[in-house]
Design a protein around this motif. Structure first.
Motif, PDB file in Angstrom:
ATOM      1  N   UNK A 182       8.027  -2.130   4.198  1.00  7.13           N
ATOM      2  CA  UNK A 182       7.724  -2.404   2.792  1.00  7.13           C
ATOM      3  C   UNK A 182       8.665  -3.450   2.213  1.00  7.13           C
ATOM      4  N   UNK A 183       9.953  -3.354   2.547  1.00  3.53           N
ATOM      5  CA  UNK A 183      10.896  -4.329   1.998  1.00  3.53           C
ATOM      6  C   UNK A 183      10.633  -5.731   2.554  1.00  3.53           C
ATOM      7  N   UNK A 201      -4.254  -0.623  -4.229  1.00  2.21           N
ATOM      8  CA  UNK A 201      -2.975  -0.171  -3.671  1.00  2.21           C
ATOM      9  C   UNK A 201      -2.098   0.309  -4.819  1.00  2.21           C
ATOM     10  N   UNK A 202      -1.710   1.571  -4.751  1.00  2.00           N
ATOM     11  CA  UNK A 202      -0.901   2.147  -5.816  1.00  2.00           C
ATOM     12  C   UNK A 202       0.338   2.824  -5.248  1.00  2.00           C
ATOM     13  N   UNK A 203       1.322   2.984  -6.108  1.00  2.00           N
ATOM     14  CA  UNK A 203       2.567   3.652  -5.723  1.00  2.00           C
ATOM     15  C   UNK A 203       2.402   5.151  -5.955  1.00  2.00           C
ATOM     16  N   UNK A 207       7.048   8.705  -5.463  1.00  2.36           N
ATOM     17  CA  UNK A 207       7.841   7.504  -5.192  1.00  2.36           C
ATOM     18  C   UNK A 207       8.247   6.829  -6.503  1.00  2.36           C
ATOM     19  N   UNK A 208       7.338   6.809  -7.484  1.00  2.00           N
ATOM     20  CA  UNK A 208       7.691   6.259  -8.795  1.00  2.00           C
ATOM     21  C   UNK A 208       8.840   7.034  -9.427  1.00  2.00           C
ATOM     22  N   UNK A 209       8.772   8.355  -9.346  1.00  2.00           N
ATOM     23  CA  UNK A 209       9.860   9.174  -9.879  1.00  2.00           C
ATOM     24  C   UNK A 209      11.168   8.916  -9.151  1.00  2.00           C
ATOM     25  N   UNK A 256       5.664   3.986   3.262  1.00  2.00           N
ATOM     26  CA  UNK A 256       5.472   5.390   2.870  1.00  2.00           C
ATOM     27  C   UNK A 256       5.203   5.600   1.385  1.00  2.00           C
ATOM     28  N   UNK A 257       5.489   4.631   0.533  1.00  2.00           N
ATOM     29  CA  UNK A 257       5.362   4.832  -0.912  1.00  2.00           C
ATOM     30  C   UNK A 257       4.013   4.410  -1.475  1.00  2.00           C
ATOM     31  N   UNK A 258       3.136   3.820  -0.654  1.00  2.00           N
ATOM     32  CA  UNK A 258       1.907   3.231  -1.176  1.00  2.00           C
ATOM     33  C   UNK A 258       0.673   3.989  -0.713  1.00  2.00           C
ATOM     34  N   UNK A 259      -0.309   4.096  -1.597  1.00  2.00           N
ATOM     35  CA  UNK A 259      -1.596   4.697  -1.259  1.00  2.00           C
ATOM     36  C   UNK A 259      -2.688   3.623  -1.320  1.00  2.00           C
TER      37      UNK A 259
END
Length: 584
Positions: A182-183, A201-203, A207-209, A256-259
């Motif tokens: 991701x980075x 594509x959403x977070x 992961x946002x928290x 891992x943070x994206x759907x």
């Protein structure tokens, strides 16, 4: 989709009579005629997709098996060879027949040469922009750009960002771009001068928290969902649709943070908003769904004028016209490996698209001079790796290619190498549609091997699997390819097998397509018995073995000359005279 073959040809006839959509067969076969695209309308949108990091011109054989079922049977893109040429009016043994079909491929390749290459694409893009006016044009990229070569792997996709900037890509979306960490994805996007868009594509909330970055924390969008481009007097909205099954088809551990998802309801709301609030004259979707998915989506979501699609590597000369409650949507797909550039000219009337012209132009590299600045960038990128890339490994005694629903000679070579290197009875190799073609007599270099295998999860494995587990693997992949609902298709082709044969009924229900599984010696594969199976590219946990390119390179060094005469191809049931299959 409300479009029969007769209706499609009728539309082309009317359009041709009105001078709106010139038939591809009537385009001049000399470079001047083919690339002299007359200016039409108000804006020009150009499109490329699935270049898979091929900086240089390539040979790439189109499929002779691309079966369509249900509504997709007999409809583009599920037409091959002569059925394809008849449908689109392409003359046999012509330059266009070579570009769009596999017929007499080796001889045609020797005659007409390679296609693609970013320096040659750059020349064509600049010509088409100059003819129309730079301020009224856009270049769109549907993704699968950062993966597929040694240099892309070693630079983590940064080489492709650089050449995309030189090319002048204005807007793109992605798929294999998300197989870097991701980075690394975010770092590359910081260097990209265009806009990266992906409404689907959403977070993840957790992961946002935890402090993960998002383009919009209120909506959860990880990236811009769309961008507005002003072209002359007209506003064009470009919405992004990344590959919806990325965390299933590729390792989710990298991102891992994206759907991801198709998100048709969200897309409709977004299109409505763009139309109402942004006052867009046109809405286009730059998509990596795959063409069958795009066709279904176009029937459900209204208000999209054009879908510029990718993922399934389909080179379709004319758009499919899909009717929906808002009118129509044009669905296009521009092939792969840099072989083609799509050109869509739009004319507006009353704040809406009223007419269009479309051409899918093959990029013949021997007829389009290399752009000096792009070629210099490519040479500089490749220079540190030339010794590795140019290492000779073996000579090809037969045509080696990958693309096709069930098999390919280079896939067989990979399976043979996996079996030999791991002393395995059976080999399984993913049915990726990327990978270039090697002509008989060519020297196979390490670069060729990397073009077939280079990815970020290349590790091999050898393990015990029961006959039942092997069947489940084949059934699962078959459902991805032949599910009657396009929204459950993930693209790609059947997993390739080595050391075994089987029968497949693509029309059968899920879980009931595969039978008659046998080892090469004719012995029946028993459900409860264990077999030693070798493979690569595991989506879950990282496998312990060497990268598959080392496996294949070692095999080629041992043999020095390879001829693939026999394929472990399945026997087919209930496909009849499907025009998506030509085994002659």
């Amino acid at each position: 989709m409300e479009l029969t073959r007769r209706e499609f040809l009728r539309i082309l006839g009317f359009a041709g009579a009105a001078g709106l959509v010139p038939g591809i067969a009537s385009a001049g076969l000399r470079s001047g005629g083919l690339y002299d695209v007359a200016r039409f309308g108000d804006v020009r949108l150009m499109h490329l997709t699935d270049t898979h990091a091929q900086l240089l011109p390539v040979y790439y054989r189109e499929p002779s098996v691309n079966i369509g079922l249900g509504d997709a049977a007999g409809r583009p893109p599920h037409l091959v060879t002569r059925a394809f040429m008849n449908y689109f009016g392409i003359a046999p043994d012509s330059k266009l027949a070579y570009a769009f079909t596999p017929v007499n491929f080796s001889a045609a390749a020797e005659r007409y040469g390679k296609l693609g290459g970013y320096a040659h694409i750059k020349t064509l893009v600049d010509r088409l922009r100059g003819d129309f006016g730079r301020e009224k044009t856009l270049l769109l990229d549907s993704g699968d750009t950062w993966q597929g070569s040694g240099t892309a792997f070693w630079t983590r996709g940064a080489d492709m960002v650089e050449v995309s900037n030189v090319l002048g890509v204005d807007v793109m979306t992605g798929h294999w771009e998300f197989t870097y960490l991701a980075e690394e994805v975010l770092k590359n996007l910081q260097a990209f001068r265009g806009d990266f868009v992906a409404q689907n594509v959403k977070v993840k909330e957790e992961a946002l928290f935890g402090g993960a970055r998002a383009f919009d924390e209120q909506t959860g969008h990880a990236f811009k969902p769309y961008v507005i481009k002003t072209l002359g007097r007209h506003r064009v909205a470009v919405v992004g649709q990344a590959f919806p099954y990325t965390p299933i088809a590729n390792p989710s551990r990298f991102i891992p943070d994206w759907t991801f998802g198709i998100n048709a309801v969200d897309l409709q709301q977004l299109v409505d908003t763009v139309r109402a609030k942004e006052k867009a004259d046109a809405v286009v979707l730059v998509s990596h769904n795959g063409m069958d998915v795009d066709v279904k989506l176009a029937g459900q979501v209204s208000g999209i004028d054009v879908i510029f699609g990718g993922h399934t590597h389909d080179a379709v000369p004319k758009p499919l016209v899909v009717r929906n409650r808002g009118g129509r949507t044009l669905v296009t797909n521009a092939g792969s490996n840099g072989k083609f550039l799509g050109v869509m000219d739009l004319k507006f009337s009353g704040g809406r698209v009223s007419e269009y012209r479309y051409r899918l132009l093959p990029v013949f590299s021997n007829e389009l001079p290399a752009h000096a600045g792009m070629q210099q960038a490519i040479d500089r990128i490749r220079a540190p790796y030339l010794k590795q890339l140019e290492e000779p490994l073996a000579t090809a005694g037969t045509l080696l290619y990958r693309r096709g629903n069930f098999d390919g000679p280079f896939d067989q070579l990979i399976c043979d190498a996996l079996r030999q290197r791991n002393e395995a009875q059976i080999a399984l190799s993913p049915g990726f549609r990327w990978g270039t073609t090697i002509l008989p007599g060519q020297t196979i270099t390490m670069e060729h091997v990397l073009e077939q295998t280079c990815m970020t999860y290349p590790e091999t494995y050898a393990r015990e699997m029961t006959g039942q587990q092997i069947k489940e693997v084949l059934e699962d992949v078959a459902d991805n390819l032949f599910n009657p609902d396009p929204f459950y298709q993930q693209g790609g082709d059947m997993v390739r097998v080595g050391g075994m044969n089987y029968r497949i009924d693509p029309s059968a229900p899920s879980g009931q397509r595969i039978d008659e599984m046998r080892l090469e010696n004719g012995e029946t594969i028993e459900a409860s018995r264990n077999y030693r199976v070798a493979g690569w590219a595991t989506v879950g946990a990282k496998s312990p073995g060497e990268p598959v390119w080392d496996t294949v390179a070692a095999y080629l060094r041992d043999h020095r000359h390879v001829e693939v005469r026999k394929l472990n191809t399945p026997s087919l049931k209930n496909v009849g005279t499907n025009p998506g299959m030509d085994l002659s």
